[in-house]
Design an enzyme around this catalytic site. Structure first.
Site, PDB file in Angstrom:
ATOM      1  N   LEU A   1     -32.057  11.480  28.482  1.00 33.08           N
ATOM      2  CA  LEU A   1     -32.581  12.838  28.741  1.00 33.08           C
ATOM      3  C   LEU A   1     -33.144  13.467  27.467  1.00 33.08           C
ATOM      4  CD1 LEU A   1     -29.793  14.185  31.127  1.00 33.08           C
ATOM      5  CD2 LEU A   1     -32.148  13.620  31.739  1.00 33.08           C
TER       6      LEU A   1
ATOM      7  N   LYS B   1     -25.597   3.212  16.943  1.00 28.35           N
ATOM      8  CA  LYS B   1     -25.154   4.359  16.133  1.00 28.35           C
ATOM      9  C   LYS B   1     -24.441   3.958  14.840  1.00 28.35           C
ATOM     10  CE  LYS B   1     -24.916   7.831  19.750  1.00 28.35           C
ATOM     11  NZ  LYS B   1     -24.111   8.786  20.517  1.00 28.35           N
TER      12      LYS B   1
ATOM     13  N   ASP C   1     -23.565  14.781  17.271  1.00 32.13           N
ATOM     14  CA  ASP C   1     -22.697  14.693  18.463  1.00 32.13           C
ATOM     15  C   ASP C   1     -21.472  15.584  18.303  1.00 32.13           C
ATOM     16  OD1 ASP C   1     -24.130  12.950  20.064  1.00 32.13           O
ATOM     17  OD2 ASP C   1     -23.204  11.160  19.208  1.00 32.13           O
TER      18      ASP C   1
ATOM     19  N   ARG D   1      -8.687   2.521  26.415  1.00 32.04           N
ATOM     20  CA  ARG D   1      -8.404   1.314  27.200  1.00 32.04           C
ATOM     21  C   ARG D   1      -8.009   0.162  26.282  1.00 32.04           C
ATOM     22  NH1 ARG D   1     -13.359  -1.199  30.451  1.00 32.04           N
ATOM     23  NH2 ARG D   1     -14.164  -1.137  28.315  1.00 32.04           N
TER      24      ARG D   1
END
Ligand code: NAP
Length: 280
Positions: free
Chosen positions: A26, A74, A110, A157
């Protein structure tokens, strides 16, 4: 009022995003919308990159003014840059590159985006935060939360990634599946659980959520995730992924152009596109 017509010419500045995949990004919506409002002779394109080194050479060689960096680059991109700003160096993740007279400088917006969205709802100092995830986004948010004086507990996880991030943050970590009952003031989902097409999943059992808790989900497709739906039912204060997305984009625009865009205007652009996608 006459609509301003944007003409591209030999002076048009080029910006973009590098990642793989990038078709669903986006970021072009955010930046082209903002350039239009600024009346800036600039365009932002999405580049699906296979060879990162060649892409970085292209940025230098073509004089591209700035790029966003997304999955999976990144961290890897750092070795190709000339400089890092202080926070990006600490986090060891870059989501923004500015071309400063031929030098490529890495930033991380971020964290700023996530923290600004949280701080609109709650004073962060001393708060107990349940942070889900140990990927790029969790890393940026985790460092930011620690700098604000939060007590962070990490749930992920896979154990190895959690171990590395938790030791850098100096916090405890547990398996995501062990998150059954845990008290916190804030819960942040920085995993991709709940993201379309697996949008019937939530990363946490509903009983973890309690009235008054601030729950932020950084997943933005869909905007109303299962986690946020359940958090609303439990009387939590919720923050969706567009809040962070719009703010990290506004911070990128600030780095590249020195202009601070209104977050509500960016969110309006994003909503328009997401609504159109939904009705297709
Ligand atoms: P990433 O580096 O690939 O990390 C993904 C994280 O999600 C890891 O912690 C991974 O755990 C966990 N995960 C993935 N699938 C899972 C599953 N089925 N069950 C449990 N955990 C799972 O990605 P990222 O860049 O951090 O992005 C994470 C999410 O945030 C994505 O949905 C992305 O779109 C979103 N995001 C939003 C914004 C925004 O502005 N709103 C900005 C950046 C990212 P393991 O370590 O076990 O693999």
């Amino acid at each position: 009022m006459r609509k301003r017509v944007r003409i591209m010419d030999a002076k048009t500045e080029l910006y973009g995003i590098i990642g793989n995949p990038v078709q669903h990004s986006l970021s072009p919506v955010i930046h082209n919308g903002a350039f239009g409002r600024m009346g800036r002779n600039a365009i932002y394109l999405a580049f699906e990159v296979k060879n990162l080194g060649e892409a970085l050479n292209g940025i230098r060689g073509l004089g591209i003014r700035g790029v966003s960096v997304t999955i999976p680059f990144k961290t890897r991109v750092i070795s190709f840059l000339d400089r890092l700003d202080h926070f990006a160096g600490k986090v060891k993740a870059v989501n923004t590159i500015a071309n400063v007279g031929g030098d490529l400088v890495g930033y991380n917006t971020d964290c700023f985006g996530a923290l600004e969205a949280l701080e609109e709802k709650i004073d962060l100092k001393g708060k107990r935060v349940i942070l889900l995830g140990a990927g790029g986004a969790a890393r940026a948010i985790g460092f930011g939360l620690k700098e604000k004086g939060c007590q962070v507990v990490l749930f992920n996880r896979s154990r190895d990634r959690a171990e590395v991030l938790a030791s850098e943050l100096g916090c405890a970590h547990h398996s995501l599946s062990s998150l059954k009952e845990m008290d916190g003031d804030i819960l942040v989902n920085a995993t991709s659980v709940g993201m379309s097409p697996f949008d019937t999943a939530s990363p946490v059992p509903k009983k973890v959520l309690r009235e008054g808790m601030v729950v932020m989900d950084i997943v933005y497709r869909p905007v109303q995730t299962k986690l946020l739906e359940e958090a609303e039912e439990k009387g939590c204060i919720t923050i969706d992924g567009l809040e962070m997305l719009a703010r990290q984009g506004a911070a990128q625009l600030d780095i590249w152009t020195g202009w601070r865009q209104e977050v509500w205007q960016i969110k309006e652009d994003l909503w328009r596109v997401l609504e159109a996608e939904r009705s297709d």
